[in-house]
Design a protein around this motif. Structure first.
Motif, PDB file in Angstrom:
ATOM      1  N   GLU A 103       1.452   7.160   6.328  1.00  0.00           N
ATOM      2  CA  GLU A 103       0.881   7.897   5.205  1.00  0.00           C
ATOM      3  C   GLU A 103       0.304   9.267   5.559  1.00  0.00           C
ATOM      4  O   GLU A 103      -0.901   9.487   5.449  1.00  0.00           O
ATOM      5  CB  GLU A 103      -0.195   7.048   4.511  1.00  0.00           C
ATOM      6  N   HIS A 137      -2.320   2.216   9.377  1.00  0.00           N
ATOM      7  CA  HIS A 137      -3.204   1.062   9.571  1.00  0.00           C
ATOM      8  C   HIS A 137      -2.368  -0.176   9.318  1.00  0.00           C
ATOM      9  O   HIS A 137      -1.323  -0.087   8.654  1.00  0.00           O
ATOM     10  CB  HIS A 137      -4.418   1.125   8.618  1.00  0.00           C
ATOM     11  N   GLU A 183       3.172   7.642   1.201  1.00  0.00           N
ATOM     12  CA  GLU A 183       2.831   6.449   1.990  1.00  0.00           C
ATOM     13  C   GLU A 183       3.875   5.359   1.827  1.00  0.00           C
ATOM     14  O   GLU A 183       4.173   4.933   0.709  1.00  0.00           O
ATOM     15  CB  GLU A 183       1.458   5.902   1.558  1.00  0.00           C
ATOM     16  N   ASP A 186       0.872  -1.188   0.000  1.00  0.00           N
ATOM     17  CA  ASP A 186       0.000   0.000   0.000  1.00  0.00           C
ATOM     18  C   ASP A 186       0.906   1.234   0.000  1.00  0.00           C
ATOM     19  O   ASP A 186       1.454   1.593   1.050  1.00  0.00           O
ATOM     20  CB  ASP A 186      -0.910  -0.036   1.237  1.00  0.00           C
TER      21      ASP A 186
HETATM   22 MN    MN Z   1      -2.841   3.012   3.460  1.00  0.00          MN
END
Ligand code: MN
Ligand code: GLY
Ligand code: MN
Length: 415
Positions: free
Chosen positions: A365, A340, A380, A264
């Motif tokens: 991020e 997260h 991020e 991510d």
């Molecule tokens: Mn993320």
């Protein structure tokens, strides 16, 4: 570690006289005779490593020992003619490590026998629900059906039981995330090579996804976010249908999956290869927060504390830039959390108050979204929490403005 080890961890954490029932899920219908791409239930995958629809896993823990069974569809020549070979029992057993593999036609009788012969008190189903008004998940429907047949048992949430286990990634899981991050790096480098003003946001998306698929990616962590100018200020913009204007920034939040584990990553690139001084000013403030989070992330710290740190740094920077008068007003330009957990799901099993432990993989991020200047910037990275701090898994995805400019200029001049 293997999927077998994931199951052992779960068995250790649940009481005796428990039954676990986990379904892979079924294909969801769209319209006419078409179906959405199948997404396996995350708990089923975590426990078996299998990604195919219409499978189920059951395990009974009684008297201190565990009996486990996997149920798969029996190969059907007609179905195989249309959609290809179906896995045999041996293959399903080799991936999952479950020795007792049966056909789904035997599911009811097998479960009926367990319920009839063992003193089962707790039955674990995945009961996770995201939105109050979402359609119920297949596992939740099956839990309801089961509870109707056995009203005396206590329904327990397999998702909740798996969260503390899934938070800590083992070496195999970390290796998959590393690989996913590396594919994403190559996809983003390809974007930097071809990005120019006048391109459409969906073309930048296509260039990224092309390279990832070329490298063997089967799935993405989520729908690619490719937002230029004001669109970059919308945190989860996935329309991707505008032209990328000269002088604008392109915010790309994306990730390849590998072995069903996510990366991510977000990078924000200048469309024409050079950031304006103002864009650089805001970018470097976001980067300062990004680096501070990586510095602070370590066992014992909570996600909430990382977010408080981010708010303070961004807020104080915005005061210096004259955009707000006190740092507490930071919410005007920064509206989300900084971290997260990442794993099988992009927003993986975590609870905001949880304390970081070695083996967690989290995002870092920070972002700033200044509508009036059409500047949306997020940076991020993916962090692996180690014994003493963290490792930035995405450290090779360049993020400094001069590195990005130099990379993009080099590509333009063909050197
Ligand atoms: Mn993320
Ligand atoms: N791409 C979703 C997120 O960064 O949380
Ligand atoms: Mn993201």
């Amino acid at each position: 570690m293997s999927f077998e080890e994931h199951r052992k961890r779960l068995y250790r954490s649940i009481p005796d006289n428990s039954l676990i029932i986990s379904y892979a899920g079924v294909p969801l219908h769209t319209n006419e005779d078409d179906y959405y791409n199948f997404e396996v239930n995350s708990q089923f995958f975590y426990l078996t490593g299998l990604e195919r629809e219409n499978m189920a896993f059951a395990a009974a823990k009684t008297g201190g020992s565990v009996t486990e069974m996997l149920f798969i569809e029996e190969a059907d020549a007609l179905m195989e003619r249309w959609t290809g070979k179906m896995p045999a029992k041996e293959e399903a057993s080799a991936v999952s490590g479950v020795k007792d593999v049966r056909y789904t036609s035997e599911f009811d009788s097998s479960l009926g026998r367990i319920m009839g012969r063992c003193l089962i008190e707790n039955v674990y189903f995945d009961l996770y629900r995201c939105g109050l008004n979402d359609l119920p998940d297949y596992n939740a429907l099956k839990a309801d059906e089961f509870a109707g047949k056995y009203p005396g048992v206590k329904l327990c949430d397999l998702h909740r039981a798996c969260v503390p286990l899934r938070e800590i990634k083992d070496e195999d899981e970390i290796a998959c995330i590393r690989k996913a991050v590396d594919i994403t790096r190559q996809g983003l480098e390809h974007v930097m090579k071809v990005l120019k003003p006048g391109m459409m946001e969906y073309q930048a998306q296509a260039e990224f996804e092309y390279m990832c698929r070329y490298l063997g990616t089967k799935k993405f962590s989520f729908n690619t976010i490719s937002g230029s100018g004001l669109n970059g200020c919308m945190m989860h913009y996935v329309t991707n249908h505008c032209e990328i204007k000269d002088g604008s920034l392109l915010l790309m939040d994306l990730g390849a999956k590998y072995g069903n584990y996510c990366s991510d990553i977000t990078r924000t690139y200048p469309a024409n290869g050079r950031y304006t001084p103002r864009q650089k000013e805001i970018y470097n403030l976001v980067l300062k927060a990004n680096k501070a989070v990586a510095e602070a992330a370590r066992p014992g710290v909570t996600l909430r504390e990382l977010n408080d740190l981010t708010r303070k740094i961004l807020g104080e920077g915005l005061v210096e830039l004259g955009l707000i008068s006190s740092w507490q007003q930071v919410g005007k330009y920064y509206m989300h959390g900084v971290s997260h957990a990442i794993g099988i799901d992009c927003h993986d099993a975590d609870f905001a108050g949880d304390i970081l432990k070695p083996g967690w993989v989290i995002s870092d991020e920070p972002g700033l979204y200044i509508d009036e200047e059409e500047i949306g910037i997020r940076i991020e990275d993916d962090l692996l929490i180690t014994e003493n701090g963290c490792e930035v898994l995405s450290r090779d995805i360049i993020r400094e403005t001069d590195e990005i400019e130099a990379f993009m200029q080099k590509m333009k001049s063909g050197n």
